[in-house]
Design an enzyme around this catalytic site. Structure first.
Site, PDB file in Angstrom:
ATOM      1  CB  THR A   1      -0.928   0.019   1.221  1.00 20.53           C
ATOM      2  OG1 THR A   1      -1.744  -1.159   1.206  1.00 20.53           O
ATOM      3  CG2 THR A   1      -1.832   1.243   1.189  1.00 20.53           C
TER       4      THR A   1
ATOM      5  CE  LYS B   1      -5.433  -1.729   1.376  1.00 22.78           C
ATOM      6  NZ  LYS B   1      -4.126  -2.364   1.388  1.00 22.78           N
TER       7      LYS B   1
ATOM      8  CE  LYS C   1       1.013   1.846   4.412  1.00 24.11           C
ATOM      9  NZ  LYS C   1       1.829   0.785   3.781  1.00 24.11           N
TER      10      LYS C   1
END
Length: 304
Positions: free
Chosen positions: A96, A171, A246
């Site tokens: 990611t 995502k 994050k």
């Protein structure tokens, strides 16, 4: 059988790569941590001592790394993937990362004669263990088709979501929505408690009505309600506050760049940041339920 190089053998990578071995692929794995290489070897991964060794002879390279800076380094530093991979190698990044890093990966790979698909996943360590992750693939149609064939043994769902960077965009937006769901679930669970509702009785209402969400059904933050929820284990992480922070931070940055207002996402980002500031970044992201508690205490959490 396909020869696959796997870079990054942490909580996700070690579990994901083992499914490729079970599917009959040859997997050579590398991580900077010796213990992670040793652990992966117990699951059929051929552990090697460098990126070059992993990539040598590989038709596919898969990355599973903590941050965008690690992805850029593994690809482009001296003795990295770009230095050792054969022309036309397919590179998949399951990490990611920020949108700029994903765009850089596509552009740099293409300029050097490689193929690249951004391939982030959703489902956490539980999904990685079970081989039920959702993969979101972004890239050219031909490259995405090849990527789909590779990732299927690790997946419950493989979704081709569009062109380059659309996988990571999907995502980040998805995990931003998850963060907002956790915020709503946290506040709802605490209000229900303060109003005297039995937690299981209220959960049974929420999961079949308008308060339902994946977070509610999977991570309800009250012990004894949902099997497998972190609340049953002193909020030990299944998806840590650090990783959730994050992801939401990257999504908020993307929203700011696009001019989209995301006040709820900003709020859950800030709540997760307070967990990090207090030394609880390694605890589960659902520990943000403490933010809704009148006195900061949380049933199922011993405070450490």
């Amino acid at each position: 059988m396909t020869s696959i190089a796997w870079i990054g053998l942490g909580n996700m990578g070690s579990r994901m790569s083992s499914h490729l071995v079970s599917a009959g692929h040859e997997v050579k794995g590398y991580d900077v941590v010796d213990a992670l290489r040793a652990g992966a070897s117990q699951h059929g991964i051929t552990a090697v001592d460098s990126i070059g060794e992993a990539v040598d002879g590989a038709a596919v390279v898969i990355l599973s790394l903590p941050k965008g800076e690690h992805v850029r380094s593994v690809l482009a530093d001296a003795d990295g993937v770009f230095d050792h991979a054969a022309p036309n190698t397919l590179i998949l990044d399951t990490s990611t990362v920020d949108l700029d890093t994903s765009r850089w990966c596509h552009d740099e790979a293409d300029a050097r004669g490689f193929r690249f698909v951004d391939s982030p996943v959703s489902g956490g360590t539980q999904g990685a263990e079970a081989g039920t992750l959702a993969f979101m693939l972004g890239g050219s149609d031909a490259d995405v088709a090849d990527a789909k064939a590779i990732v299927t043994p690790m997946a419950g769902n493989v979704l081709a979501v569009g062109e380059a960077t659309h996988g990571i965009a999907a995502k980040l937006v998805n995990n931003m929505m998850l963060g907002v769901s956790i915020l709503a679930m946290s506040e709802g669970s605490q209000l229900a408690h303060q109003l005297g509702l039995d937690p299981k009785a209220f959960f049974d209402v929420a999961r079949v009505s308008s308060g339902d969400s994946w977070a509610v059904r999977t991570w309800y933050p009250v012990p004894g309600v949902v099997p497998g929820a972190a609340a049953n284990q002193n909020f030990d992480a299944s998806f840590s506050a650090m990783l959730a922070h994050k992801d939401v931070t990257l999504a908020v940055a993307g929203a700011e760049a696009a001019g989209v207002h995301v006040p709820a996402a900003t709020l859950i980002r800030d709540q997760l940041q307070r967990l990090l500031d207090d030394g609880f970044g390694g605890k589960d992201c659902t520990l943000v339920v403490r933010e809704a508690s009148p006195d900061g205490s949380v049933e199922g959490w011993n405070g450490s």
